[in-house]
Design an enzyme around this catalytic site. Structure first.
Site, short mmCIF file in Angstrom:
data_model
loop_
_atom_site.label_atom_id
_atom_site.label_comp_id
_atom_site.label_asym_id
_atom_site.label_seq_id
_atom_site.Cartn_x
_atom_site.Cartn_y
_atom_site.Cartn_z
N LYS A 102 0.78 -1.16 0.12
CA LYS A 102 0.07 0.12 -0.26
C LYS A 102 0.73 1.52 -0.27
CE LYS A 102 -3.65 2.70 0.68
NZ LYS A 102 -4.05 3.08 -0.80
N GLY A 103 0.18 2.03 -1.09
CA GLY A 103 1.36 3.50 -1.32
C GLY A 103 1.34 4.01 0.65
N ASN B 288 -12.29 4.42 -6.46
CA ASN B 288 -11.64 4.38 -5.11
C ASN B 288 -10.83 5.92 -4.82
OD1 ASN B 288 -9.17 5.20 -4.33
ND2 ASN B 288 -8.60 3.79 -6.34
N CYS C 299 -0.87 9.90 -7.79
CA CYS C 299 -2.43 9.18 -6.94
C CYS C 299 -3.57 10.64 -7.30
CB CYS C 299 -2.15 9.67 -5.83
SG CYS C 299 -3.51 8.73 -5.18
N LYS D 228 5.52 5.39 -11.62
CA LYS D 228 4.61 5.30 -11.10
C LYS D 228 4.13 6.20 -12.27
CE LYS D 228 0.15 2.87 -9.83
NZ LYS D 228 0.04 1.62 -9.16
N ASN E 37 -1.78 3.96 -13.66
CA ASN E 37 -2.42 4.59 -12.32
C ASN E 37 -4.17 4.10 -12.82
OD1 ASN E 37 -2.95 5.27 -9.55
ND2 ASN E 37 -1.30 6.15 -9.52
N THR F 10 -7.72 -4.32 -8.51
CA THR F 10 -8.94 -4.37 -7.96
C THR F 10 -9.45 -6.19 -8.58
OG1 THR F 10 -9.02 -2.77 -9.09
CG2 THR F 10 -10.71 -3.29 -9.19
C1 LIG Z 1 -8.06 1.11 -4.15
C2 LIG Z 1 -7.61 0.89 -4.16
C3 LIG Z 1 -5.72 1.73 -3.81
C4 LIG Z 1 -4.90 2.13 -4.57
N1 LIG Z 1 -3.73 2.59 -4.08
C5 LIG Z 1 -2.74 2.92 -4.52
C6 LIG Z 1 -1.93 3.48 -4.17
O1 LIG Z 1 -1.74 3.57 -2.56
N2 LIG Z 1 -0.08 3.63 -4.60
C7 LIG Z 1 -0.63 3.71 -6.25
O2 LIG Z 1 0.63 3.90 -6.55
N3 LIG Z 1 -1.56 2.77 -6.40
C8 LIG Z 1 -2.85 2.71 -5.68
N4 LIG Z 1 -3.29 2.21 -6.86
C9 LIG Z 1 -4.10 1.91 -7.89
C10 LIG Z 1 -3.67 0.75 -8.87
O3 LIG Z 1 -2.23 0.44 -7.77
C11 LIG Z 1 -3.07 0.40 -10.00
O4 LIG Z 1 -2.43 1.30 -10.94
C12 LIG Z 1 -4.50 0.68 -10.67
O5 LIG Z 1 -5.96 -0.10 -9.54
C13 LIG Z 1 -5.09 0.29 -12.24
O6 LIG Z 1 -4.91 -1.30 -11.89
P1 LIG Z 1 -6.17 -2.21 -11.77
O7 LIG Z 1 -7.27 -2.32 -12.77
O8 LIG Z 1 -5.98 -3.87 -11.83
O9 LIG Z 1 -6.91 -2.36 -9.92
C14 LIG Z 1 -5.08 1.55 -6.12
C15 LIG Z 1 -6.19 0.93 -6.50
C16 LIG Z 1 -7.25 0.78 -6.35
C17 LIG Z 1 -8.23 -0.10 -6.61
#
Ligand SMILES: Cc1cc2nc3c(=O)[nH]c(=O)nc-3n(C[C@H](O)[C@H](O)[C@H](O)COP(=O)(O)O)c2cc1C
Ligand SMILES: Cc1cc2nc3c(=O)[nH]c(=O)nc-3n(C[C@H](O)[C@H](O)[C@H](O)COP(=O)(O)OP(=O)(O)OC[C@H]3O[C@@H](n4cnc5c(N)ncnc54)[C@H](O)[C@@H]3O)c2cc1C
Ligand SMILES: Cc1cc2nc3c(=O)[nH]c(=O)nc-3n(C[C@H](O)[C@H](O)[C@H](O)COP(=O)(O)OP(=O)(O)OC[C@H]3O[C@@H](n4cnc5c(N)ncnc54)[C@H](O)[C@@H]3O)c2cc1C
Ligand SMILES: Cc1cc2nc3c(=O)[nH]c(=O)nc-3n(C[C@H](O)[C@H](O)[C@H](O)COP(=O)(O)O)c2cc1C
Ligand code: FES
Ligand code: FES
Lengths: 306, 256, 306, 256
Positions: free
Chosen positions: A48-49, A72, A132, A167, A194, A268
């Site tokens: 987690k970030g 989110n 973010c 990222k 992202n 996700t």
């Molecule tokens: C609930 C949630 C929290 C996330 N928190 C972060 C984060 O803290 N730092 C970050 O770089 N990306 C964060 N992301 C982005 C994901 O790492 C990813 O880049 C993005 O969701 C696309 O991938 P996916 O479609 O497989 O979810 C978050 C995504 C979700 C859904």
């Protein structure tokens, strides 16, 4: 499986036993998934970030469902980098895992300080989130201006001996330009995408569903945008790419590898199937065997465009 | 221990209006479940609707390896769920959440439920009844359900409807407040709409009674990984999906 | 329906009997849908994007399905503006319809020439597409640079007496900035969003599904991005907005109105339900009656953000 | 006239391996349909899979108001279709496309089909048989189907399989070519994989026989509005969904 296939990938010095990683913010600090799989099977865990100080994040509702996607607005709730090092990192390292710390800051100096702190730990690499969309004073500006991107990348790199992954935000006019700045700044690896910025509305209350009004769109809905950006960036830079955005199946993984991702991250998808990451490790091996491919790297960038 | 389990649907029937009852065959989840915990159910095997749906456990039937749920059709996901046929399989993650704390004996207990929030009270009553004196308070808009089952598992069931079609006409919290004033309740449990929970929290505070409330929050993962469901409890961030859904009413802020 | 509700909207002088329009490129020239509905019920028809000369478009496959969305790479196949005027426009006007001509060009001068040509016809307004991602020499540059956007808007406006609608690309870092340039350039109305750029991959052939490699993403998948952009833009400019992106139901229509759209357009939704446009006209009326709203404009921008 | 119709599924059964047969009750579409036209079927009522699926009409049964289709499960949409139960309803748009030109009499006709492309040939044979001498050529990989039905509607049916499990071992175009050389075919109709169509186009050219081919293209709307399916025919852009799917083989380019 009798035949042996090589699934290891080399991200500019960071070696992973397979290219299946978790996406930051969707896998907690790993423990949450231990009932569902042996997490040490994964190529890497991106946690987690993290921010310098603990953060409470935004108010709930923080999640909204959209067609084949979710929004989110967590707002980077996290226990802070020090807590991570003390309580979480050593647990994961004891399992022999490759751990990537995802960091977010409000100023360049904050990013640099976190890099210095993490540099003296067992974590294997740092993923710098400059994208973010939820923190008002943070991410947005960093990730969308190519000069700022260059500056922050090179300064953080100066404070770090470990591999630096940057990222990228998809909310930009020209992702290639940003990627080039990151490469020029000295990053070892790129990670994209992202979330896209989106909104959901409750027509009964006439209010946004998210308390933060807007949030980040992820999940299958964004896969076409992610594939396009990975493809464009892989044709533009020479550093490796971690591709992500909407992966929920082995076919999705192969698509990302073909357009030029050296590794992939699942975000996700973990919410829909909490065992997906380890299942994909197995399925990737099966896919390689079934298709007579001895080394996963043979797939990377092998799309033949028209 | 939490599991992903492919559960066969043993029964799926309409109870009244938009409320359905489903029985799921389970070998793993059922064994580790307790009152107040919930399941995350994927209503079909497509990427739409994308997320699992959180639904409370209504009853745990260890003899027949069944998990029973009650659900209300409010949107796409629950509507699809209502069309699932006996024999089909659903992917279920569970058991999730902390559940109610039922380690009490010899108390005068009040269990309060409103609307679909009544569903998890059956297993709760089961685990408290006979060790305690269990008084159940149920509030409905118009048509009551689950009253007979709860009668079997309690000393008394009191019912109110907003329409007046059954029992006391008005809110069940009015009945509860009257009883508290007259009688002697030592401990409260509540599940229902936020407005009802707020009122019960106020009553509990006024009369200085401890009260466990079961909350709802929009969830991403249901297992503590996404921080989608975090709320502030006693100044600290807690996850409704793992630290809850049950909290002590005096520790949560229900006003937002 | 006994009670009367007012569904008419005024887009800066362009009056529509209701806010339900068709999105360019998804409704042909209208005739194609006549078996399924009385097209004269619609607020307006926006016809397929026109170019100065006829265009053959890209090679097939031009359509790929993605999760809750589609990609298209039609490449502006059209019979040219003159053919439109001669063969299509009069037919629609004879039915008493409000007709909006969507135009795309390779140069500012081409846009201006088309504006001049269309100015002398019965068409009711012009929607200028500065965002089509499919034509290599065309759209992209126009729609993503705020200075170019200002220039093209003001020059086209100088060649036009009819209302000018400018259609925005979502593939930009800051949609508000672009919208401001369009407003400053003198446009009467904005229309957003056009498609997001995406890609789809066939892992069996290891080739893109689209012959054009990339295409424009539309449909429910993009609705959250579209709602967010309409909301941001409606908080930024004072000219009316036509909102679109993923509308397939009356609830979607209401969401767009609440975030600030004065009218809406349905694109991909026509392919799933070829009668959707006229159904939405009826359902909007029902919705207003059921919710005791006497005038549709009462909904516009009525979202209450946190 | 084209319609959107909610058709009740009257039957949905597996024929062999991944090939299914479905009967749809129709009151409107069925009345205006002809051989070679197709339907656009929404396989569920969700936004996923999003688009309708184009499927040819196999038979038009006006006595019972039934439209019959044959389909092969290749991806998400057709897999969902295969799980639909009798009595459920599907939204169908049709009839679409130009269909085959069957305004011929007294000719020696060759109808060639490969794989799932055989489906539309049944209605085609029906409309040509008895007015013409109808020879049918069917190519399969391994397991044949629809042979009996086509036998009833033609003078002769010749079959090949790549595996050699039935009929001639090899491609059906080899059988066709031999017959053309020996006998005397005046007109060809073909539907099947692109490779087969290419070969038939070449044969038709070599022996100077007119040939109608039914093409497939990825579609958005199916009704001529999106230009998703445009191909160049004789130098002009034509839409497979309205100007086709049937074209004269000498006018289309099959090499891309
Ligand atoms: C609930 C949630 C929290 C996330 N928190 C972060 C984060 O803290 N730092 C970050 O770089 N990306 C964060 N992301 C982005 C994901 O790492 C990813 O880049 C993005 O969701 C696309 O991938 P996916 O479609 O497989 O979810 C978050 C995504 C979700 C859904
Ligand atoms: C711990 C917990 C236990 C629950 N137990 C029950 C139960 O036993 N019976 C029952 O009928 N309902 C229960 N709910 C509410 C139930 O989860 C929602 O009604 C359901 O998710 C709505 O899904 P939908 O697709 O029909 O609605 P939609 O509105 O289409 O759903 C859209 C999204 O919002 C989420 N959502 C909508 N309403 C709620 C809600 N009230 N709480 C959380 N998420 C929501 C959905 O999960 C989905 O992600 C519970 C909720 C929680 C958090
Ligand atoms: C005019 C016409 C008539 C057809 N008749 C039949 C028939 O009678 N029986 C039959 O089994 N199949 C037929 N097809 C092919 C059938 O449309 C596809 O097999 C089907 O759409 C695949 O859907 P899917 O979801 O299973 O596959 P997916 O690959 O998941 O589909 C993804 C997308 O690609 C499209 N697509 C995939 N394959 C094709 C294809 N070959 N042609 C056009 N679009 C495609 C789908 O429609 C969908 O939009 C016909 C196609 C056309 C154009
Ligand atoms: C097949 C197709 C063709 C399109 N052609 C045009 C066009 O010619 N000009 C234009 O401005 N937009 C064009 N668009 C974009 C739509 O008008 C609309 O902006 C976009 O699809 C988003 O709306 P939707 O999600 O409702 O489809 C096209 C979209 C599709 C799907
Ligand atoms: S729902 Fe993900 S942490 Fe609670
Ligand atoms: S599929 Fe839309 S024009 Fe043919």
């Amino acid at each position: 499986m009798s035949k042996k296939v090589d699934t290891s990938v080399n991200l500019n010095g960071l070696i992973l036993k397979n290219p299946i990683m978790t996406a930051s913010g969707t896998f907690g600090f790993g423990k949450e998934y231990e009932d569902f799989m042996d997490i040490s099977k994964l190529g890497a865990v991106v946690v987690k970030g993290l921010t310098l100080k603990p953060k409470k994040g935004n108010k709930t509702p923080r999640i909204a469902e959209t067609p084949s996607g979710i929004l989110n607005s967590i707002g980077l709730e996290n226990p802070g980098v020090e807590h991570f090092i003390k309580e979480e990192l050593s647990y994961l390292k004891r399992k022999g895992m490759t751990v990537i710390a995802n960091i977010a800051g409000n100023t360049i100096e904050e990013y640099c300080e976190m890099a210095r702190i993490l540099n003296d730990t067992e974590c294997d690499a740092i993923e710098m989130n400059i994208s973010c969309p939820n923190v008002k004073k943070g991410g947005v500006a960093f990730g969308t201006d190519k000069d700022v991107v260059y500056k922050i990348t090179s300064e953080v790199k100066n404070n770090l001996d470990k591999p630096l992954i940057v990222k990228l935000s998809p909310n930009v006019t020209d992702i290639k330009e940003i990627a080039k700045s990151v490469e020029k700044g000295g990053a070892d690896c790129l990670s994209l995408i992202n979330t896209l910025i989106g909104m959901a509305v409750d027509i009964k209350t006439r209010r946004p569903i998210l308390k933060n009004n807007i949030g980040g769109l992820s999940g299958p809905a964004i896969k076409p945008v992610a594939l396009r950006m990975v493809w464009q960036v892989s044709n533009t830079v020479n550093i490796p790419i971690i591709g992500m955005g909407g992966i929920t199946s082995i076919e999705d993984v192969i698509e990302f590898l073909l357009v030029g991702a050296n590794a992939v991250a699942i975000g996700t998808g973990n919410f829909i199937n909490p065992a997906i990451n380890s299942e994909l490790v197995d399925k990737l091996e099966e896919y390689l065997i079934d298709n007579n491919i001895s080394n996963v790297n043979e797939l990377v960038g092998k799309i033949e465009p028209y | 221990m939490k599991y992903i389990e492919n559960c066969t649907v043993n029964k799926n029937e309409k109870i009244i209006d938009d409320i359905y009852r489903m029985e799921l065959k389970s070998n793993k989840i059922v064994k580790d479940s307790k009152a107040g915990q919930f399941l995350e159910i994927k209503v079909n095997n497509l990427n739409y609707p994308l997320l699992r749906r959180p639904i409370s456990i209504n009853e745990i039937n260890l003899d027949e390896n069944l998990l029973v749920i009650y659900y209300k059709t409010v949107g796409k996901g629950t509507k699809i769920l209502s069309q699932v046929k006996k024999g089909e399989k659903l992917s279920v993650v569970g058991p999730l959440g902390n559940g109610f704390d039922t380690s009490y004996e010899g108390l005068n207990i009040g269990i309060v439920g409103g609307g679909i929030g009544i569903a998890p009270l059956v297993e709760l009553a089961k685990s408290l009844y006979q060790k305690n004196n269990v008084n159940i308070y149920l509030g409905f808009n118009d048509k009551p359900y689950l009253i007979n089952r709860l009668n079997e598992l309690s000393n008394i069931v009191k019912v109110s409807t907003v329409s007046g079609s059954y029992g006391y006409k008005g809110f069940i919290t009015e009945v509860l407040e009257k009883d508290i004033k007259e009688g002697n309740l030592d401990l409260l449990y509540a599940c229902g709409p936020k407005g009802m929970l707020k009122k019960i929290k106020d009553i509990a505070k006024e009369f200085n009674i401890r009260c466990q409330v079961s909350l709802e929050e929009r969830m991403g993962c249901g297992i503590g990984a996404c921080l989608g469901c975090s709320i502030e409890v006693n100044g600290q961030m807690k996850k409704v999906c793992v630290d809850g859904p049950v909290f002590w009413s005096n520790e949560v802020n229900l006003d937002e």
